[in-house]
Structure formats: structure tokens, C-alpha cells
Scaffold this active site. Structure first.
Site, short mmCIF file in Angstrom:
data_model
loop_
_atom_site.label_atom_id
_atom_site.label_comp_id
_atom_site.label_asym_id
_atom_site.label_seq_id
_atom_site.Cartn_x
_atom_site.Cartn_y
_atom_site.Cartn_z
N ASP A 189 39.78 40.51 39.40
CA ASP A 189 40.59 39.59 40.19
C ASP A 189 41.97 39.39 39.58
O ASP A 189 42.12 38.71 38.58
CB ASP A 189 39.85 38.25 40.29
CG ASP A 189 40.55 37.24 41.18
OD1 ASP A 189 41.56 37.62 41.82
OD2 ASP A 189 40.10 36.09 41.23
N ASP A 191 47.05 40.07 45.32
CA ASP A 191 45.77 39.56 44.82
C ASP A 191 44.64 40.52 45.15
O ASP A 191 44.27 40.68 46.32
CB ASP A 191 45.51 38.19 45.45
CG ASP A 191 44.27 37.50 44.92
OD1 ASP A 191 43.64 38.04 44.00
OD2 ASP A 191 43.93 36.42 45.44
#
Length: 437
Positions: A79, A291
Site C-alpha cells: 500500500d 495509491d
């Protein structure tokens, strides 16, 4: 924290990493091969004494690696929108994969009186506190209202031929998740942003890159510089600088990979929007983040509305709109269409281009529409536009998800503070680099 962990489906990448053959050297490059397949839970690649390892993806972006002494295999969601890495450390009926700190001789909890607890957690969304056992307590919340909490600890972690003793992470023993099924398949989360506690910062890597295949089963993950002669094709990269913010602002994530979005085109038509709508305001709201922890791309309300209207206008007569005002996919995607299952492929669609300062990301063809699982209207399938409305999620930001990063080389340069991107066939790039899946 912008990462929509648990809210959206993430790209599944099973990457197996093993104990080191030599000490960490940030100048070294670690190259990993990707392969796309529907991998049943538990069927991960076997160990191999090489730095070129299989990398699989399907639904969520996860890495399988060794932690502790003796090493335990854990599976973590990769992430770029998060800082602190964490592992589930408490067994429960809902979790099949956990890390057992009692079985590791190198595990060490951090006391709340230590400088590490008092100073290094200050930049986290919720600074650490002291629990009843006088251990450093940490809690993390995500944009989908899920949360996790436990203790800060240190451990030995290995990535290919690189290793780091004293790696700080969260050993979590409780939490509330919106996706119990996904939690049961992963041991934790690997934070990859620019914060001081992130995985990439603690491991000492100055640069990392990835290429997610959209054509077949191959792709690449690279830690390090990649200065080998076979990387000369990366000269085609266009760079956009990371946006820096020297002072803390309530809605600005300073650890995120923030770039400046300057406009959006549908085909060759630039949306009639002032550049000011893309610039963060005095509170920091309105930043644009890249992201990997979010699947789709989300835009602030006025920008989303303009894109939705233009895309709908240009596809009139090509796509049949789903006339259902109550249907919203993933809580933020309300531009949906009906597709006849008997037609061959999707119809020709206008390209959508995100214009950044110095670089452009174009999205076309099948990456513009996503089939909603199990959603039908009569005999028709339901497909939704892969851009969503941030306002419907309560997000004060633009978020560029991994779905629109497919078949693009994405380079994150922490030293030069920039992100590079180029359109690349990831399967061909794998061949150029001598990687076979």
C-alpha cells in the site's frame, strides 16, 4: 489517511521474498517477476534462492515474505497510501493468517517510555499512546471506517537479498474491518509511502518501481535503482514532481505520493475547468495521491461531474446508460451502463487522459469500464465507469488507483522527489529484463 483498504478490491500480487544472502545495500536492485492468475488462498510460490521470484496478482495487492527468527511466512497488502506496516498478531476464528511473536527470538515490543514511541510516531494520523502494560500502543483508521490497533514492535525482516534488523511495525491484536473475508487471507499491511516508518524508508531503498500487466500474466516489481544496461528503455519515462508541504495541514497527507493534477481530457477535448479546482486549498484538501491500495480513481465532486457529463456525451449512442438512480457501485461510482453479453468485446470508447505537471496518464478501452460482479438487468451485464466521486466517500482528495496504472511503468523516486511513468507492455518489459514467468 486516504487509502481505501477494505473498501475497494485491490490487485492481488503474491510476491515471495526470502532471507538475505548478504547485507542490505540500497544501491542494489531487486527484480521480481509477476504472473497473473486466479491463485487459491494458500497456494503461494515455493522458496527459491534467487532475487528473481514469481509475483502473482488477481484481486488484492499482497506480498508474501519472511519475518522473524526463525522466519515466519506472512502475507501483507502492498500500500503506497499508508506509512506504518502491521501484522495480525492475535489468533481468532476470523483469521487464518497471523504472525506469532512468541515464536520469534528477534521480536521486541517497544515500551511507551522509549524515544521511539515518543518521537517516531508523532507524524502518524494518531500518535502512539501507553497501554496498561506500559507498551507503545498504536491505532490506525482507514477511509472506509475500518480500524486496527495493537503495539509497536521491532523485528527482523528480509526482502530478497536485503535484510533489516529492528524493523518497526504494528503487532495488531484487535480491529474492526469492513472486509472480514479479505482480512482472513492476509496477515497484515505493508506501508510504502514516504513517511519515516514506512517499509521503503526503513529498508533504505531510494527508489522502487512496478509494472502491472493488463494483457497477460507477466509483470515486474523492482526495488532499487535499476541501473543495468537493459533499463535504457526507461529513458521514455516522463516525470512529475511530488508536491511538498512544509507545514502540517489538517487535510494534507505529507507522506503520500502527491502530484499536481492540472486537467483532464476526454478524447482531445479538455474539460472546461479552472486549474484552481485541482490545487489543494488552505486546509490541504484537494491533493492528488497515487495509491496502490485503492483500485479505482476518485475525483472531487465538481471534477467528477464534468468528466461524467463529457464521457456520457461522447458515448451517447455507443453505450446504453443504466437508468437506476439508486445504483452506486463501491459507494462512489454512479455512471453505469448495460452491455449485451452476446456482443464481442466492449464498443470503441473515448480515451480519458489525466494531465499532470510534466506527465500524462491515458486510460483507454477496457480499463474505462468495469463489470460489476453478479449485477445484471434482464440478460444485460452491468458495467460502471472506473472513475468515482470522492465526495460520496467523504474524501477530501483525488486518488489515482492501480486500475489505471496497468501497463504503465510506475517509478517512485524518493531522492529526487518525483514519480515517473511511461506506457509499457509489461509482458514485453519482462522479456527485456530477462524475466520469465
Amino acid at each position: 489517511m486516504a487509502c481505501l483498504y477494505g473498501l475497494t478490491h485491490l490487485l492481488l500480487l503474491h510476491l515471495t521474498l526470502f532471507p538475505p544472502t548478504h547485507a542490505l545495500s540500497p544501491a542494489n536492485s531487486l527484480i521480481f517477476a509477476l504472473k497473473t492468475q486466479a491463485t487459491p488462498h494458500g497456494l503461494l510460490p515455493r522458496a527459491s534462492p534467487t532475487d528473481k521470484l514469481p509475483f502473482y496478482h488477481n484481486v488484492t495487492l499482497t506480498i508474501s515474505l519472511a519475518v522473524g527468527s526463525p522466519p515466519q511466512r506472512v502475507t501483507m497488502v502492498l500500500d503506497t497510501g499508508s506509512e506504518l506496516s502491521w501484522l495480525h498478531c492475535k489468533r481468532s476464528p476470523d483469521l487464518n493468517s497471523v504472525f506469532d511473536p512468541a515464536s520469534s527470538r528477534t521480536y521486541s515490543p517497544v515500551p511507551c517510555s522509549s524515544l521511539t514511541c515518543l518521537t517516531r510516531t508523532r507524524d502518524l494520523p494518531v500518535p502512539a499512546s501507553c497501554d496498561p502494560n506500559k507498551l507503545c500502543h498504536t491505532a490506525i483508521s482507514y477511509a472506509d471506517a475500518s480500524s486496527i490497533e495493537g503495539n509497536l514492535a521491532s523485528e527482523t525482516i528480509s526482502v530478497g537479498s536485503s535484510s533489516r534488523a529492528g524493523f518497526l511495525f504494528g503487532c495488531m491484536d484487535s480491529g474492526q474491518s469492513s472486509n472480514k473475508e479479505e482480512d482472513s487471507k492476509t496477515t497484515g499491511l505493508m506501508g510504502m509511502n514516504r513517511g519515516s516508518l514506512s517499509f521503503v524508508t526503513q529498508m533504505g531503498f531510494s527508489k522502487f518501481s512496478y509494472c502491472i500487466s493488463g494483457f497477460d500474466s507477466s509483470g515486474i516489481l523492482l526495488f532499487g535503482e535499476g541501473r543495468d544496461a537493459s533499463f535504457t528503455w526507461l529513458k521514455t519515462l516522463n516525470y512529475t514532481p511530488l508536491v511538498e508541504m512544509s507545514i502540517p495541514l489538517p487535510y494534507f497527507d505529507r507522506g503520500a505520493y502527491t502530484v499536481q493534477l492540472e486537467g483532464i481530457k476526454v478524447s482531445d477535448k479538455l474539460l472546461a475547468l479552472p486549474k484552481s479546482v485541482f490545487v489543494p486549498d488552505h486546509t490541504g484538501a484537494g491533493q492528488t495521491m497515487i495509491d496502490s491500495g485503492t483500485q479505482f480513481t476518485f475525483l472531487l465532486g465538481p471534477v467528477y461531474a464534468a468528466l461524467k457529463n463529457e464521457f456520457t456525451r461522447q458515448t451517447e449512442g455507443v453505450l446504453r446508460a443504466l437508468e437506476d438512480p439508486n445504483f452506486v457501485f463501491e459507494g462512489a461510482m454512479d455512471t453505469c451502463f448495460l452491455i449485451d453479453p452476446n456482443q464481442r468485446g466492449l464498443p470503441g470508447l473515448p480515451r480519458v487522459s489525466l494531465i499532470f505537471r510534466g506527465a500524462e496518464m491515458s486510460v483507454s478501452d477496457e480499463r474505462l469500464l468495469y463489470r460489476v460482479p453478479s449485477a445484471t438487468r434482464g440478460s444485460d451485464m452491468v458495467y460502471c465507469f472506473t472513475f468515482g466521486n470522492s465526495d460520496l466517500l467523504g474524501l477530501e482528495a483525488f486518488v489515482i488507483g492501480h486500475h489505471h496504472q496497468q501497463n504503465k511503468w510506475m517509478e517512485f523516486d524518493l531522492v529526487k522527489s518525483r514519480v515517473g511513468l511511461a506506457d509499457v507492455r509489461c509482458d514485453i518489459a519482462s522479456q527485456w529484463l530477462g524475466i520469465t514467468s
